[in-house]
Design a protein around this motif. Structure first.
Motif, PDB file in Angstrom:
ATOM      1  N   CYS A 424     -19.564   8.595 -50.025  1.00 50.35           N
ATOM      2  CA  CYS A 424     -18.162   9.041 -50.495  1.00 50.35           C
ATOM      3  C   CYS A 424     -17.678  10.025 -49.797  1.00 50.35           C
ATOM      4  O   CYS A 424     -18.382  11.160 -49.413  1.00 50.35           O
ATOM      5  CB  CYS A 424     -18.532   9.733 -52.120  1.00 50.35           C
ATOM      6  N   ILE A 425     -16.239   9.915 -49.435  1.00 47.25           N
ATOM      7  CA  ILE A 425     -15.648  10.964 -48.639  1.00 47.25           C
ATOM      8  C   ILE A 425     -14.364  11.680 -49.378  1.00 47.25           C
ATOM      9  O   ILE A 425     -13.669  11.142 -50.124  1.00 47.25           O
ATOM     10  CB  ILE A 425     -15.177  10.229 -47.590  1.00 47.25           C
ATOM     11  N   HIS A 426     -14.338  13.173 -49.324  1.00 48.20           N
ATOM     12  CA  HIS A 426     -13.552  13.831 -49.760  1.00 48.20           C
ATOM     13  C   HIS A 426     -12.572  14.338 -48.583  1.00 48.20           C
ATOM     14  O   HIS A 426     -13.060  14.728 -47.646  1.00 48.20           O
ATOM     15  CB  HIS A 426     -13.915  15.102 -50.648  1.00 48.20           C
ATOM     16  N   VAL A 427     -11.059  14.251 -48.639  1.00 48.49           N
ATOM     17  CA  VAL A 427     -10.320  14.680 -47.782  1.00 48.49           C
ATOM     18  C   VAL A 427      -8.968  14.781 -48.462  1.00 48.49           C
ATOM     19  O   VAL A 427      -8.308  14.295 -49.300  1.00 48.49           O
ATOM     20  CB  VAL A 427     -10.038  14.113 -46.689  1.00 48.49           C
ATOM     21  N   ARG A 428      -8.192  16.205 -48.262  1.00 51.07           N
ATOM     22  CA  ARG A 428      -6.925  16.714 -48.727  1.00 51.07           C
ATOM     23  C   ARG A 428      -6.099  16.175 -47.165  1.00 51.07           C
ATOM     24  O   ARG A 428      -6.516  16.901 -46.260  1.00 51.07           O
ATOM     25  CB  ARG A 428      -6.643  17.878 -49.162  1.00 51.07           C
TER      26      ARG A 428
END
Length: 554
Positions: A424-428
């Motif tokens: 799972c990857i988070h990025v803004r």
């Protein structure tokens, strides 16, 4: 993907609605402009102003509000801590907030390792209650000190330790629910027959469900139909996790608890880049780590640039890192476990950190970076939307390499990090949203094509909400999308529960709050870090709700 159209609500004025609600419930009913503004947004890109906000005192209040919603045809949206990044806690009708009054821990059974909670209980409140007994609720999202159990279950929340303890759905025993038809249901294992027509719907679609759902651990997007399969125990409570308030409202939940390892140890493993770090994850999983978190030089540089070089402890040489936590009953056992994992790490550049103070400082890079990612290194506004994609861990390295290409093609930047053990990857991203949503739509469509090509999910823990529901047909077959609509019709025949989310979705570029906020020159303040724009300065608040936490330092 259609449901029965809701009855027209034009015959019911807001004044009449408020009067009916106040006469029916013991809790507060607030239709003031201030309160409606406060509840018009969350941590997402969206703004939808409700007609009224309601604070129920008990389950009877919730049932009464449901009855008024059905009678008037006015939609109903549930809200807990308001920390949704996907826009699934805002709605145009009645917003029901359980965090004010329905926030009691009803029972803790230490022998059975279960807890019974109301939907407004904050996760960290339960964790504090359990800590003296060496227990905890397994999933631990970063918003734990303001996120409520209603929201955790609604989104199927996870967090860093889900690689060890599973998603929220894996930790739910039973739910006391009221659905969109007004039925009060106890959702549990072998409980799908509590909803008329549901077992028959599952039986008629076994092939679709078995082939398209439950393919990997973080497939959170859409309804989790795999839990309704007979071989999975027809577990209605687990199915409800991740339904985002579109099918039923939680009145009470019974959840499982897990034991906290007595000894924990952190290892920091370095690689040439983030994608190479991701390539190393699968061999590590065989050692059953407590957490595997990934980040790269972009995030580290962002933290150092904002807080100074002293804020970043020494990292082993590299440009991409895995923070791996191991747990065991004794210090000797955890050392042995970490040594075995290190032998399979694929790198000679690593550190084992035994000092708890330094361990906390290293984890702070990950936590602080998440907050700082709301702005790029040059001060541009960064936004969610594609902040929660997930792929099978074996595909993560390849996905990240191609994701960098997608960012470059669209001319945007970001600082990816995330739960690498679960893929799972988070990025803004600094997508320009000042004028309209066209750049967001273009990027989201390309990113959705990429993640589905890698066998992934639009969401790995945040839910689909208004941000991604429109893209579900890119991930699922027309047959699966049709089943979603049929499920919605069984639970919510009038389509009143959290409309615009998952079924009959609103366009992802509708109701965006940033394009609707005009430039406002500062009066009396320069706002030099926000290009002289008060509006841009205001949007430094991402809506993540940390100001609501009882203990900000947690």
């Amino acid at each position: 993907m259609t449901t029965t159209a809701p009855p027209s609500s034009t015959s019911t004025s807001t004044t009449d609605l408020v009067a009916a609600l106040r006469a029916a419930i013991a809790g507060e009913v607030d239709d003031s402009a201030r309160r409606r503004a406060e509840y018009s947004s969350d941590a997402s890109n969206y703004r939808v102003v409700p007609l009224v906000v309601v604070y129920p005192r008990d389950a009877d209040d919730v049932l009464a509000v449901h009855a008024i919603s059905r009678k008037t045809g006015i939609p109903l949206t549930m809200r807990g801590g308001g920390t949704s990044v996907a826009g699934n806690s805002i709605g145009p009708g009645i917003v029901l907030d359980t965090s004010r009054h329905m926030n009691q821990i009803l029972e803790v059974d230490l022998e059975a390792k279960t807890a019974r909670v109301q939907p407004g209980v904050i996760l960290s409140t339960l964790q504090d209650r359990l800590a003296p007994h060496g227990l905890r609720f397994g999933p631990d999202p970063s918003t734990s000190n303001r996120a409520t159990f209603g929201g955790l279950i609604g989104n199927n929340a996870c967090g860093p330790h889900a690689v060890a303890f599973g998603k929220t759905s894996d930790n739910v025993v039973s739910l006391d629910l009221v659905d969109g038809a007004g039925r009060r249901v106890t959702a549990r294992a072998d409980g799908s027959d509590a909803v008329p027509g549901l077992p028959e719907l599952v039986s008629a679609n076994l092939s679709v469900i078995r082939t398209e759902f439950g393919r990997f651990g973080r497939q959170v997007s859409g309804y989790s139909l795999e839990h309704l399969l007979p071989e999975n125990g027809a577990h209605l409570a687990r199915f409800m996790a991740g339904s985002e308030g579109t099918l039923a409202t939680i009145l009470e939940a019974t959840v499982t608890l897990v034991e906290v390892p007595s000894a924990l140890l952190l290892g920091v493993f370095a690689y040439g880049d983030m994608a190479s770090a991701a390539d190393a994850v699968v061999p590590m999983l065989a050692h059953k780590p407590q957490a595997i978190e990934g980040l790269d030089a972009r995030l580290v540089e962002r933290v150092a640039g904002a807080q100074g070089d002293q804020s970043v402890p020494d990292l082993p040489d590299g440009a991409g890192w895995l923070f791996v936590e191991m747990g065991a009953d004794t210090a000797e056992e955890v050392e042995e476990a970490m040594a075995a994992l290190a032998a399979d790490s694929g790198t000679e550049s690593y550190r084992i950190v035994r000092d708890p103070v330094e361990t906390a400082r290293l984890w702070a890079i990950r936590a602080d970076g998440a907050g700082l990612s709301g702005r790029s290194s040059d001060g541009a506004e960064c936004w969610p939307g594609w902040e929660d994609a997930a792929v099978p861990p074996a595909n993560l390295g390849a996905y990240l390499r191609e994701f960098d290409e997608v960012m470059e093609r669209h001319g945007v930047t970001g600082q990816p990090f995330g739960h690498f053990g679960d893929g799972c990857i988070h990025v803004r991203l600094d997508i320009p949203l000042q004028h309209d949503g066209a750049p967001l739509r273009a990027f989201m469509q390309d990113a959705a094509e990429l993640v589905t090509r890698h066998g992934g999910s639009l969401s790995g823990e945040h839910g689909d909400g208004r941000a991604r529901s429109e893209l579900l047909p890119m991930m699922y077959s027309p047959e699966a999308i049709a089943v979603f609509g049929q499920v919605k019709a069984l639970f919510d025949p009038h389509g009143l529960m959290n409309p615009g989310v998952m079924v009959d979705p609103a366009p992802l570029d509708r109701d965006l709050r940033r394009p609707s906020a005009p430039r406002t020159p500062g009066v009396g303040h320069a706002f030099t870090h926000d290009h002289g724009d008060l509006t841009e300065a205001v949007h430094r608040c991402t809506g993540v709700g940390k100001c609501r936490a009882d203990s900000i330092g947690e």
